[in-house]
Design a protein around this motif. Structure first.
Motif, PDB file in Angstrom:
ATOM      1  N   ASP A  10      46.534  17.875  48.991  1.00 26.66           N
ATOM      2  CA  ASP A  10      46.654  17.342  47.637  1.00 26.66           C
ATOM      3  C   ASP A  10      45.531  17.860  46.752  1.00 26.66           C
ATOM      4  O   ASP A  10      45.726  18.134  45.574  1.00 26.66           O
ATOM      5  N   ASP A  11      44.352  17.997  47.358  1.00 25.49           N
ATOM      6  CA  ASP A  11      43.214  18.479  46.583  1.00 25.49           C
ATOM      7  C   ASP A  11      43.445  19.920  46.132  1.00 25.49           C
ATOM      8  O   ASP A  11      43.054  20.324  45.049  1.00 25.49           O
ATOM      9  N   VAL A  12      44.046  20.713  47.026  1.00 26.13           N
ATOM     10  CA  VAL A  12      44.314  22.106  46.697  1.00 26.13           C
ATOM     11  C   VAL A  12      45.207  22.188  45.470  1.00 26.13           C
ATOM     12  O   VAL A  12      45.001  22.988  44.564  1.00 26.13           O
ATOM     13  N   GLU A  13      46.238  21.310  45.431  1.00 29.13           N
ATOM     14  CA  GLU A  13      47.126  21.318  44.277  1.00 29.13           C
ATOM     15  C   GLU A  13      46.371  20.946  43.011  1.00 29.13           C
ATOM     16  O   GLU A  13      46.578  21.519  41.945  1.00 29.13           O
ATOM     17  N   ALA A  14      45.470  19.968  43.137  1.00 28.91           N
ATOM     18  CA  ALA A  14      44.698  19.546  41.968  1.00 28.91           C
ATOM     19  C   ALA A  14      43.794  20.661  41.482  1.00 28.91           C
ATOM     20  O   ALA A  14      43.702  20.938  40.289  1.00 28.91           O
ATOM     21  N   THR A  15      43.108  21.330  42.419  1.00 26.90           N
ATOM     22  CA  THR A  15      42.200  22.383  42.005  1.00 26.90           C
ATOM     23  C   THR A  15      42.957  23.629  41.572  1.00 26.90           C
ATOM     24  O   THR A  15      42.476  24.401  40.752  1.00 26.90           O
ATOM     25  N   ASP A  16      44.155  23.852  42.121  1.00 26.56           N
ATOM     26  CA  ASP A  16      44.992  24.948  41.638  1.00 26.56           C
ATOM     27  C   ASP A  16      45.313  24.750  40.164  1.00 26.56           C
ATOM     28  O   ASP A  16      45.319  25.698  39.371  1.00 26.56           O
ATOM     29  N   ALA A  17      45.609  23.511  39.807  1.00 25.97           N
ATOM     30  CA  ALA A  17      45.917  23.231  38.405  1.00 25.97           C
ATOM     31  C   ALA A  17      44.710  23.515  37.525  1.00 25.97           C
ATOM     32  O   ALA A  17      44.831  24.071  36.436  1.00 25.97           O
ATOM     33  N   LEU A  18      43.538  23.129  38.028  1.00 24.81           N
ATOM     34  CA  LEU A  18      42.328  23.416  37.278  1.00 24.81           C
ATOM     35  C   LEU A  18      42.132  24.908  37.099  1.00 24.81           C
ATOM     36  O   LEU A  18      41.712  25.384  36.048  1.00 24.81           O
ATOM     37  N   ALA A  19      42.435  25.656  38.152  1.00 25.07           N
ATOM     38  CA  ALA A  19      42.199  27.094  38.111  1.00 25.07           C
ATOM     39  C   ALA A  19      43.067  27.804  37.099  1.00 25.07           C
ATOM     40  O   ALA A  19      42.724  28.880  36.628  1.00 25.07           O
ATOM     41  N   ARG A  20      44.200  27.233  36.779  1.00 21.47           N
ATOM     42  CA  ARG A  20      45.102  27.887  35.831  1.00 21.47           C
ATOM     43  C   ARG A  20      44.885  27.422  34.395  1.00 21.47           C
ATOM     44  O   ARG A  20      45.581  27.856  33.491  1.00 21.47           O
ATOM     45  N   GLN A  21      43.927  26.482  34.186  1.00 20.18           N
ATOM     46  CA  GLN A  21      43.689  26.009  32.839  1.00 20.18           C
ATOM     47  C   GLN A  21      43.127  27.142  31.993  1.00 20.18           C
ATOM     48  O   GLN A  21      42.376  27.981  32.464  1.00 20.18           O
ATOM     49  N   GLY A  22      43.445  27.115  30.728  1.00 19.31           N
ATOM     50  CA  GLY A  22      42.911  28.118  29.827  1.00 19.31           C
ATOM     51  C   GLY A  22      43.601  29.446  29.998  1.00 19.31           C
ATOM     52  O   GLY A  22      44.462  29.641  30.837  1.00 19.31           O
ATOM     53  N   ASP A  23      43.240  30.395  29.154  1.00 25.60           N
ATOM     54  CA  ASP A  23      43.808  31.730  29.271  1.00 25.60           C
ATOM     55  C   ASP A  23      42.692  32.748  29.167  1.00 25.60           C
ATOM     56  O   ASP A  23      41.524  32.415  29.315  1.00 25.60           O
ATOM     57  N   ASP A  24      43.056  33.995  28.901  1.00 28.99           N
ATOM     58  CA  ASP A  24      42.078  35.073  28.899  1.00 28.99           C
ATOM     59  C   ASP A  24      41.464  35.335  27.533  1.00 28.99           C
ATOM     60  O   ASP A  24      40.682  36.279  27.388  1.00 28.99           O
ATOM     61  N   ASP A  25      41.800  34.528  26.543  1.00 28.52           N
ATOM     62  CA  ASP A  25      41.384  34.832  25.179  1.00 28.52           C
ATOM     63  C   ASP A  25      39.882  34.964  25.024  1.00 28.52           C
ATOM     64  O   ASP A  25      39.397  35.800  24.258  1.00 28.52           O
ATOM     65  N   ASP A  26      39.128  34.126  25.727  1.00 23.75           N
ATOM     66  CA  ASP A  26      37.679  34.120  25.565  1.00 23.75           C
ATOM     67  C   ASP A  26      36.961  35.062  26.526  1.00 23.75           C
ATOM     68  O   ASP A  26      35.728  35.128  26.523  1.00 23.75           O
ATOM     69  N   GLN A  27      37.721  35.774  27.348  1.00 30.24           N
ATOM     70  CA  GLN A  27      37.123  36.683  28.321  1.00 30.24           C
ATOM     71  C   GLN A  27      36.948  38.082  27.723  1.00 30.24           C
ATOM     72  O   GLN A  27      37.580  38.440  26.734  1.00 30.24           O
ATOM     73  N   MET A  28      36.094  38.886  28.368  1.00 30.65           N
ATOM     74  CA  MET A  28      35.811  40.234  27.874  1.00 30.65           C
ATOM     75  C   MET A  28      36.985  41.171  28.136  1.00 30.65           C
ATOM     76  O   MET A  28      37.673  41.045  29.161  1.00 30.65           O
ATOM     77  N   SER A  29      37.213  42.110  27.239  1.00 33.89           N
ATOM     78  CA  SER A  29      38.236  43.130  27.466  1.00 33.89           C
ATOM     79  C   SER A  29      37.791  43.999  28.638  1.00 33.89           C
ATOM     80  O   SER A  29      36.595  44.085  28.954  1.00 33.89           O
ATOM     81  N   ARG A  30      38.743  44.643  29.278  1.00 33.10           N
ATOM     82  CA  ARG A  30      38.377  45.400  30.477  1.00 33.10           C
ATOM     83  C   ARG A  30      37.467  46.578  30.148  1.00 33.10           C
ATOM     84  O   ARG A  30      36.589  46.943  30.939  1.00 33.10           O
ATOM     85  N   GLY A  31      37.638  47.184  28.966  1.00 33.22           N
ATOM     86  CA  GLY A  31      36.767  48.293  28.571  1.00 33.22           C
ATOM     87  C   GLY A  31      35.342  47.838  28.338  1.00 33.22           C
ATOM     88  O   GLY A  31      34.387  48.481  28.802  1.00 33.22           O
ATOM     89  N   SER A  32      35.178  46.718  27.642  1.00 30.96           N
ATOM     90  CA  SER A  32      33.837  46.202  27.357  1.00 30.96           C
ATOM     91  C   SER A  32      33.124  45.784  28.638  1.00 30.96           C
ATOM     92  O   SER A  32      31.931  46.072  28.827  1.00 30.96           O
ATOM     93  N   LEU A  33      33.851  45.105  29.529  1.00 31.24           N
ATOM     94  CA  LEU A  33      33.242  44.666  30.778  1.00 31.24           C
ATOM     95  C   LEU A  33      32.874  45.858  31.651  1.00 31.24           C
ATOM     96  O   LEU A  33      31.802  45.894  32.270  1.00 31.24           O
ATOM     97  N   ALA A  34      33.760  46.848  31.699  1.00 32.80           N
ATOM     98  CA  ALA A  34      33.479  48.037  32.507  1.00 32.80           C
ATOM     99  C   ALA A  34      32.239  48.764  31.995  1.00 32.80           C
ATOM    100  O   ALA A  34      31.372  49.178  32.775  1.00 32.80           O
ATOM    101  N   MET A  35      32.128  48.922  30.666  1.00 32.47           N
ATOM    102  CA  MET A  35      30.967  49.601  30.102  1.00 32.47           C
ATOM    103  C   MET A  35      29.688  48.810  30.343  1.00 32.47           C
ATOM    104  O   MET A  35      28.636  49.383  30.625  1.00 32.47           O
TER     105      MET A  35
END
Length: 463
Positions: A10-35
């Motif tokens: 049950d905990d795995v399901e709960a933490t799985d839900a947490l892991a999918r919260q949010g999206d990639d909008d606030d993350q770095m683009s792959r080019g910027s992170l690679a550089m």
């Protein structure tokens, strides 16, 4: 309401839900992170360590050991990068799982101090190059280096450096190629750098073949595994494959370790009188190429030190807030970190490089082995660690702490073999890191099977 965070299905399901919260909008683009990440590849330390291994064990053994290192680093960091990206987790956040909140503070301060140490070391190289080019005092150039480096990790300046790194990288790599051509034209292209053998050909004096000793030597730089997790946590999930293969994969280490090592080996055995030390190579480059050599060194060290300064300040802040209960703005932690860096630059820290690498290698190698074992055993689970507060974690997770402590003791004992019998120094240096990693992973795996309630590091809390 009861929030069950003990690690059941049950905990795995709960933490799985947490892991999918949010999206990639606030993350770095792959080019910027690679550089940003590829800035780490320009550390002049990588030029030095390849040359040092060739001097100690011969060029052929050094190259074999470096190839094995590139393969090992590529595999391990692909695994850790995937976990960090999917779970949005840094070293500090992930350490709560394997060590508990108190134990993670130990890992965090070690990470902070190692990053600061590298900032001191790489900054000292720039200061030394300035002094070789223009004269003056080391303390003055050290202060100048810290003053111009500090603003580069702040806000808009950091974003500017992410872009500038894209321009500095070609300058670094083509600058090293120019140094090789320059040295060859001036001193001649020979094969001495390829045929270099140890002065005393004792194949097992170092505890095993030279290629194994080289591989073990590069284990002292496993701190890059921790660097990987902190950087990968900034990536987008949709860019996972790109980051596994390109950003944090084998290509990075071909450039960082393979290319840099070959340059260092060639310069060391081509330029007369040059020492296989980072200051020696930097001074030789300035003497050979003048101002252009100085520009290459400044470009390379500025790129790597943006990572060192950032990670040092970030982890110092995490430790200060969690353990010392000190709350300050980010800029304050950056200034504190920079002050520590400057004060340490006044000490002859470059002389203690190999000793520092050996000691940090024990602690870091054990942590990496535990982290890798946890990720491999815990496949399928997801926890967005940043979304879970400290109060949900155990203060101490015996699984990770016992494995870390025992492996560290083993590593330290191996390092001290040389003080017991000088003839065993090579055995300890070669097998110390290897046995540390193997014992840490094995003990953690055993405890994982026998103490399943401690697997996630989470506790049952009532809110």
């Amino acid at each position: 309401m009861t929030l069950n965070l003990t690690g059941s299905n049950d905990d795995v399901e709960a933490t799985d839900a947490l892991a999918r919260q949010g999206d990639d909008d606030d993350q770095m683009s792959r080019g910027s992170l690679a550089m940003a990440w590829y800035g780490v590849a320009s550390a002049f330390f990588f030029v030095y360590i390849g040359a040092a291994m060739a001097v100690a064990y011969g060029t052929l053994n050094a190259i074999i050991g470096i190839v094995l290192t590139i393969i090992c680093y590529g595999i391990i960091n692909a695994v850790l990068a995937k976990y960090a990206i999917n779970n949005r987790t840094t070293v500090a956040q992930f350490s709560r799982t394997i060590l508990g909140t108190a134990g993670s503070s130990i890992a965090t301060i070690i990470f902070a101090l190692v990053a600061i140490y590298y900032a001191v070391f790489e900054g000292s190289i720039v200061a030394y190059a300035f002094m070789a080019a223009f004269g003056g005092e080391m303390w003055m150039w050290s202060l100048i280096v810290v003053i111009y480096s500090t603003p580069l990790i702040l806000g808009g300046a950091r974003r500017f450096m992410d872009k500038l790194n894209g321009w500095l990288m070609p300058l670094y790599f083509f600058g090293l190629i120019a140094a090789v051509i320059w040295a060859g034209v001036v001193y001649g292209f020979g094969d001495a750098w390829l045929t270099q053998a140890p002065e005393v050909p004792l194949p097992f004096a170092q505890g095993g073949p030279g290629w194994l000793a080289t591989f073990a030597g590069y284990m002292g730089v496993w701190i890059l595994m921790m660097f990987t997790m902190d950087y990968a946590a900034l990536g987008k999930r949709k860019d996972l494959k790109f980051h596994q293969r390109i950003t944090f994969g084998w290509l990075f280490y071909v450039l960082a370790y393979g290319f840099a090592a070959l340059v260092g080996i060639f310069l060391t055995f081509t330029i007369p009188g040059i020492e296989a030390s980072e200051t020696g190579l930097a001074g030789g480059l300035v003497s050979l190429m003048g101002v252009f050599g100085l520009v290459v060194i400044i470009a390379s060290q500025t790129r790597i030190n943006t990572a060192n300064y950032y990670l040092g300040a970030a982890n110092l802040k995490s430790f200060g807030e969690r353990v010392l209960r000190v709350r300050m703005p980010n800029i304050a932690w950056v200034l504190v970190s920079s002050l520590i860096i400057f004060l340490l630059m006044l000490l002859p820290i470059v002389q203690y490089l190999l000793l520092a690498l050996a000691w940090q290698g024990v602690l870091v190698t054990a942590w990496v082995a535990i982290a890798l074992t946890h990720v491999l055993l815990d496949r399928g689970r997801n926890q967005e660690h940043a979304a879970i507060e400290d109060k949900h974690y155990r203060a101490f997770n015996s699984n990770g702490l016992v494995a870390w402590a025992v492996a560290t003791v083993i590593g330290i004992v191996m390092l001290q073999l040389g003080s017991i019998d000088p003839g065993l120094a090579g055995v300890g240096a070669t097998w110390g890191p290897i046995l540390t990693a193997l014992s840490a992973g094995a003990i953690y795996a055993i405890l994982w099977r026998t103490h399943p309630t401690s697997r996630t590091g989470l506790i049952k809390v009532v809110s």
